[in-house]
Design an enzyme around this catalytic site. Sequence first.
Site, short mmCIF file in Angstrom:
data_model
loop_
_atom_site.label_atom_id
_atom_site.label_comp_id
_atom_site.label_asym_id
_atom_site.label_seq_id
_atom_site.Cartn_x
_atom_site.Cartn_y
_atom_site.Cartn_z
N ASP A 62 0.84 -1.21 0.00
CA ASP A 62 0.00 0.00 0.00
C ASP A 62 0.87 1.26 0.00
OD1 ASP A 62 0.88 -0.21 2.61
OD2 ASP A 62 -1.09 0.09 3.53
N SER A 63 2.20 1.07 0.04
CA SER A 63 3.12 2.20 -0.18
C SER A 63 2.91 2.79 -1.57
CB SER A 63 4.58 1.72 -0.03
OG SER A 63 4.81 0.57 -0.81
N GLU A 200 9.21 -4.46 10.23
CA GLU A 200 9.59 -3.15 9.69
C GLU A 200 10.07 -2.21 10.79
OE1 GLU A 200 6.81 -1.21 7.02
OE2 GLU A 200 8.02 0.62 6.97
O1 KIV Z 1 3.54 -1.09 1.71
C1 KIV Z 1 4.66 -1.59 1.59
O2 KIV Z 1 5.36 -1.38 0.60
C2 KIV Z 1 5.14 -2.45 2.66
C3 KIV Z 1 6.57 -2.90 2.60
C4 KIV Z 1 7.50 -1.79 2.66
C5 KIV Z 1 6.86 -3.95 3.57
O3 KIV Z 1 4.42 -2.77 3.54
#
Ligand code: KIV
Length: 285
Positions: A62-63, A200
Site C-alpha cells: 500500500d506504499s 519493519e
Molecule cells: O507497503 C509496503 O510497501 C510495505 C513494505 C514496505 C513492507 O508494507
Amino acid sequence: MSTYTIETATSRANPTPAPMRRLTVPKLQARKGGEPIVALTAYTTRMAQLLDPHCDLLLVGDSLGQVIYGLSSTIPVSLDMMCAHGAAVVRGSWHAVVAIDMPFGSYEASPAQAFESAARVMKETGAAAVKLEGGEAMAETVSFLTRRGIPVIGHVGLTPQAVNMLGGYGARGSDPKESAKILADAKAVDAAGCFAMVLEGMVEDLAIDVTRAVSCPTIGIGASAQCDGQILVAEDMLGLFERTPRFVKRYDDLAGRIGATASAYAADVRARTFPGEDQTYQRKK
Ligand code: KIV
C-alpha cells in the site's frame, strides 16, 4: 470481474519469457532459516516483469499510495487501487509469489470484513496471498483467513497504517516495554497461522529475537540482515526518490538518470533533431 487471465501475448506490454513455474506459499514458508527470501514491492506490470526473475516475493504494497499516487500516507489507499495494481503485477510475473497489502479500513473491523476484502483481492488479482498490519489485535483475523484458504503475511513493528497512533515513522522497540509488545505481537500472528511476517523499522536486536521466536520466516525492512529475507520499496532501492528512510540502500540513481534523459529529449525537440530519419515514415517509392 477477474482480468488477470486476459491473453496479451501480442502486445508490447507482455514480452513473456519462457514460462517459469511460480513459487508457492508453502515453498516460501519452508525457507525459514534457509536461503534468504528476496522480496521487492511492485505496482505495475512492467516493473513486475523486470523484477520477477530476481525475486521470490513481489509485494503490491500500500506504499503505492505515496510512490504512485503522491499521497502523504498509506491511509487513503483503497481496495480498488490494490485490486487494479495487484492484477497488473500478477499479469507481469511468472516466478515470484505475489502478495497484496490489505489497505487501511478494509480488514480491521472484523474477521468477516477481512475475509470479504481479501476474497475480493484474491478473485480480482490472481495473487496468492495478502498482507495485513497488526499483532495481537489481528491474530483472530489471521486465523480466520488462513483457516478459509487465504495465506496471510503478518507485519509488525513500524506499521505505517498506524502512523497516527505511533506519531511518526521512527524505528520502534528502543524501550523495553515496546520491545516486549512487538515480540508478543509477532508471536501472536505467527501462532495464528501467518506463513511469513514483515518486520519493519525496529532495533536490530529485537528483529533477531523475533526471528528466533517465530516459526514463520521473517522478512526485514529496516530490521536486520539476520531476518529470513529482506524487502525494500523498489523505487527507493532504484534511487527514484531523493529522500528515503535511512535503512534504504540506493543501488542506482534512477531519478538522476531519468532527469538527464528527459533533458536530452527536450534538447533534441528544441533543436528539431528528433524525430530523425530512423523515426519517420517516408512514402514507398
Ligand atoms: O507497503 C509496503 O510497501 C510495505 C513494505 C514496505 C513492507 O508494507
